[in-house]
Design a protein around this motif. Sequence first.
Motif, short mmCIF file in Angstrom:
data_model
loop_
_atom_site.label_atom_id
_atom_site.label_comp_id
_atom_site.label_asym_id
_atom_site.label_seq_id
_atom_site.Cartn_x
_atom_site.Cartn_y
_atom_site.Cartn_z
N ILE A 84 0.80 -1.07 0.36
CA ILE A 84 0.02 0.72 -0.05
C ILE A 84 0.91 1.24 -0.24
N SER A 85 2.15 1.14 1.24
CA SER A 85 2.82 2.37 0.95
C SER A 85 3.50 2.67 -0.68
N THR A 86 3.92 1.78 -1.00
CA THR A 86 4.54 1.81 -2.19
C THR A 86 4.09 2.12 -3.59
N ASP A 87 2.74 1.29 -3.49
CA ASP A 87 2.32 1.59 -5.29
C ASP A 87 1.21 2.85 -4.55
N GLY A 88 0.26 2.55 -3.52
CA GLY A 88 -0.53 3.60 -3.29
C GLY A 88 -0.48 4.77 -3.21
N TYR A 89 0.68 4.60 -2.63
CA TYR A 89 1.38 6.25 -1.57
C TYR A 89 2.41 6.68 -2.53
N GLY A 90 3.18 6.11 -3.25
CA GLY A 90 4.03 6.30 -3.81
C GLY A 90 5.51 6.61 -3.32
N ARG A 91 5.61 5.80 -1.96
CA ARG A 91 6.57 5.93 -1.26
C ARG A 91 7.75 5.14 -1.75
N PRO A 92 8.86 5.86 -1.70
CA PRO A 92 9.83 5.18 -2.35
C PRO A 92 10.49 3.70 -1.98
N VAL A 93 11.35 3.02 -2.57
CA VAL A 93 11.95 1.98 -1.73
C VAL A 93 12.80 2.02 -1.52
N THR A 94 13.76 1.92 -0.39
CA THR A 94 14.96 1.79 -0.01
C THR A 94 15.67 0.71 0.88
N LEU A 95 16.48 0.42 0.54
CA LEU A 95 17.28 0.12 1.08
C LEU A 95 17.37 -0.51 2.73
N TRP A 96 17.35 0.26 3.83
CA TRP A 96 17.45 0.20 4.73
C TRP A 96 15.44 -0.03 5.53
N ARG A 97 14.93 0.48 4.42
CA ARG A 97 14.07 0.74 4.94
C ARG A 97 13.37 -1.48 4.31
N LEU A 98 13.39 -1.22 3.92
CA LEU A 98 13.73 -3.09 3.16
C LEU A 98 13.92 -3.85 4.36
N LEU A 99 15.13 -3.82 4.67
CA LEU A 99 16.13 -4.97 5.10
C LEU A 99 15.48 -4.50 6.66
N ALA A 100 14.85 -3.15 6.75
CA ALA A 100 15.24 -3.22 8.33
C ALA A 100 13.43 -3.88 8.94
N LEU A 101 12.53 -3.81 7.80
CA LEU A 101 11.31 -4.84 7.60
C LEU A 101 11.39 -6.30 8.10
N ALA A 102 11.97 -6.73 6.79
CA ALA A 102 12.67 -8.13 6.28
C ALA A 102 13.26 -8.35 7.99
N GLY A 103 14.03 -7.92 8.18
CA GLY A 103 14.50 -8.04 9.97
C GLY A 103 13.25 -8.10 10.73
N VAL A 104 12.26 -6.90 11.06
CA VAL A 104 11.56 -6.96 11.64
C VAL A 104 10.45 -8.15 11.60
N LEU A 105 10.32 -8.76 10.09
CA LEU A 105 9.19 -10.02 10.22
C LEU A 105 9.37 -11.33 10.62
N TYR A 106 11.44 -11.29 10.35
CA TYR A 106 11.73 -12.48 11.00
C TYR A 106 12.54 -12.26 12.13
N LEU A 107 12.51 -11.29 12.95
CA LEU A 107 12.65 -11.70 14.74
C LEU A 107 10.41 -12.19 14.85
N GLY A 108 10.35 -11.49 14.13
CA GLY A 108 8.48 -11.63 14.97
C GLY A 108 8.73 -12.77 14.80
N HIS A 109 8.83 -13.79 13.77
CA HIS A 109 8.63 -15.05 13.28
C HIS A 109 9.06 -15.93 14.17
N THR A 110 10.71 -15.75 14.78
CA THR A 110 11.41 -16.20 15.30
C THR A 110 10.78 -16.24 17.23
N LEU A 111 10.36 -15.45 17.21
CA LEU A 111 9.42 -15.28 18.25
C LEU A 111 8.67 -15.31 18.94
N CYS A 112 7.62 -15.43 18.07
CA CYS A 112 6.26 -16.41 18.15
C CYS A 112 6.64 -17.62 17.71
N ALA A 113 8.01 -18.24 16.86
CA ALA A 113 8.13 -19.63 17.36
C ALA A 113 8.78 -20.32 18.94
#
Length: 187
Positions: A84-113
């Motif tokens: 939504i933020s990249t396609d709908g709101y035109g927010r640019p894709v930045t490497l730091w944000r992409l890596l941070a989001l991937a890291g938070v998704l993984y951390l959330g997954h491993t903490l849920c486990a």
Amino acid sequence: MIDTVTERVRALRSAARRISLTPLLIRAGVYLTVLAGFVLAFPAEVLAGQQLGALVLVALLPAVGPRRVWPTFAALVTVGGWLISTDGYGRPVTLWRLLALAGVLYLGHTLCALAALLPYDAVVDPVLITRWLLRAALVLLAASVLGVLLMGFGELGGDAGYQLATVAGLLVAVGVAALLGWLLRRR
């Protein structure tokens, strides 16, 4: 009927008295990690609007039920927010944000486990938590370094370089899956 209700209330009270601190802290970590993922993924307009209450509730669901479908649902909501933020709101894709989001998704997954493994009344050695989080940090570091290297490799060759970086990333993913399959069969 009244006896069964009072019996369930007593069982709930007894379970609430036995709750230990470590599983609650891990579940709080799940909640905060999922919430951080929403902050990274969604645009500020959505976070400032009425949808914030729904996002807070969705972030709470994996912390309460880590063995159920809620961690997957929260991850899909996070990815949807990113789209939504990249396609709908035109927010640019930045490497730091992409890596941070991937890291938070993984951390959330491993903490849920981890939260799914621990009952509410578990007494946990702090070394277990430290090892778990250290392993997660090492995975995040390795994935970030590999991601930056592949992105740098992709930038060298223009469009063809990005295609090569995509293929290289897929080969790494297949290699990791093959390694995990081999490790599982080895036992």
